[in-house]
Design an enzyme around this catalytic site. Sequence first.
Site, PDB file in Angstrom:
ATOM      1  N   GLY A  50       0.856  -1.173   0.000  1.00 42.33           N
ATOM      2  CA  GLY A  50       0.000   0.000   0.000  1.00 42.33           C
ATOM      3  C   GLY A  50       0.893   1.223   0.000  1.00 42.33           C
ATOM      4  CB  CYS A  51       0.198   4.772  -0.600  1.00 40.30           C
ATOM      5  SG  CYS A  51       1.100   6.273  -0.959  1.00 40.30           S
TER       6      CYS A  51
END
Lengths: 147, 412
Positions: A50-51
């Site tokens: 994920g970011c």
Amino acid sequence: MTINETQDEIIEEFGLFDDWADKYEYIIDLGKKLKPLDEQYKNEVNIIKGCQSRVWLHAYLQDDKLVFEADSDAIIVKGLVNILVRTLSNQTPEAIAAADVYALEKVGLQQHLAQTRSNGLAAMLRQMKNYAIAFTSMKSQVQSIKS
Amino acid sequence: MVTTQLIDFNVERVRADFPILHQEINGRPLVYFDNAATTQKPNAVIEAITKYYRGYNANIHRGIHTLAERATAEFEASRKAIADFLGASSTEEIIFTSGTTMGINLVAQTYGRAFLKAGDEIIISGLEHHSNIVPWQMLCEEKGLVLKVIPVLDSGELDVAAYENLLSEKTKLVAVNHVSNSLGTINPVKDIIAQAHLVGAVVLIDGAQATSHLDIDVQDLDADFYVFSAHKLYGPTGIGVLYGKKALLDAMPPYMGGGEMIKEVTFEKTTYNDLPYKFEAGTPNIADVVALKAALDYIAALGKDTIAAYENQLLAYATETLSEIDGLRIIGQAREKISVVSFVLDGIHHQDIGIILDQQGIAIRTGHHCTQPLMQRFGLLGTCRASFAMYNTTEEIDKLVAGIKRVQRMMA
């Protein structure tokens, strides 16, 4: 227990909290209680980036059930991962592929599934479904070879 | 001195001009500390957009009817205001873009493609946002150029001595930010530019994080290119500015082809329009250009020095109170900083901090802030970043401190 029975049980548990802090403390607790994922499975194949945070998902077939083991480097995501694993692990690939995962939404945590860029949770759920679909088709191939 | 200016600054009156601030998030009054990502908009900006669409929406430059003339006049008045804001010598040097990212890509794809050749070197810094890294990497791959990076010191400042060593007659372009978005470091861009000019390189300054905090004078800096986004300056999203020295812009080929950027079109040959229109193909973002002027007027009325002095007070207060939290480490302690505090908490993931603060109505930014190489430099996956604007208060910083302590208690 069926997938929906588990989900209804989770919803009932969250119904006990009327305060955001109690709810999140419970999720943090679930994060801490998640069965640890063996270090060998925290590899590049199993990672979902994920970011903001990372999730690792390991899946294998035990008898006719699909088993998930997972981990995250952020504790709240880890708590949510616990909920998804509890919901879907140890079910048949067919049931997982067909499952409607509604528990997170029902307990007001849907934003964590929607933020696809900030954590790997939505991607993890997709990946769980993908495993289920892959194992379902694998099983039907094996059966067609046998027959 | 600073205290006197603080007394003159009526933050409650400023807050009254920003309607979005007056709402509850998760049952708590909003504390908005994500200003380095985007600032909120005063009524004057919101009304400028509405006024344009309700009163004089028309396509500019070509129409001869009254609405078109009025829209053109307002559009060009904004360009003039921006030229003044940046200290540019003429409006021909002000090109409208969609934002900082487009400004950098425009220079890379026009100046870079036309004037740089295999073996030439581009210098960027370790503090850059991905938008001031990737366009140059793409250009380097295409043209066989070499990308060099100014290292970052533990303080979050650039290693100026190392920069001097990187410079050579091979250096053709230097692209650095005026202010680091992740750490708030103010870079010595005037010196960086002067050094680059000694070896004949041109310099692009990414001003995205600077324009709302610092006085900008492109002629004093002697910047060849200066780019910024309106939305980080209390203006609308989707509009930005590329300043370029006239001689350079004249020499550069156009970026996009289309209407507006041409003088004459035949199937055999097209001649291009004069500056700044050569770089403004198609119908521009008229409403937001006009609204950007409203933002500049709003800032000018308050006084940029006054705003800066107030923000420095917020920075000092936040640095002091956050430092007192056990297990909190501030990343980036440059001597010269804008009102940004990046920090990490021992043993707690930045995303967990962001989620629990959001539950308390506090908006900060967590993650790598589009500066992954910088995070790697500090051995981090991300930080928490609180960035302050002129409408923030010390009481809100107290709430942040209390909120962080609550996170620590919950995670214990």
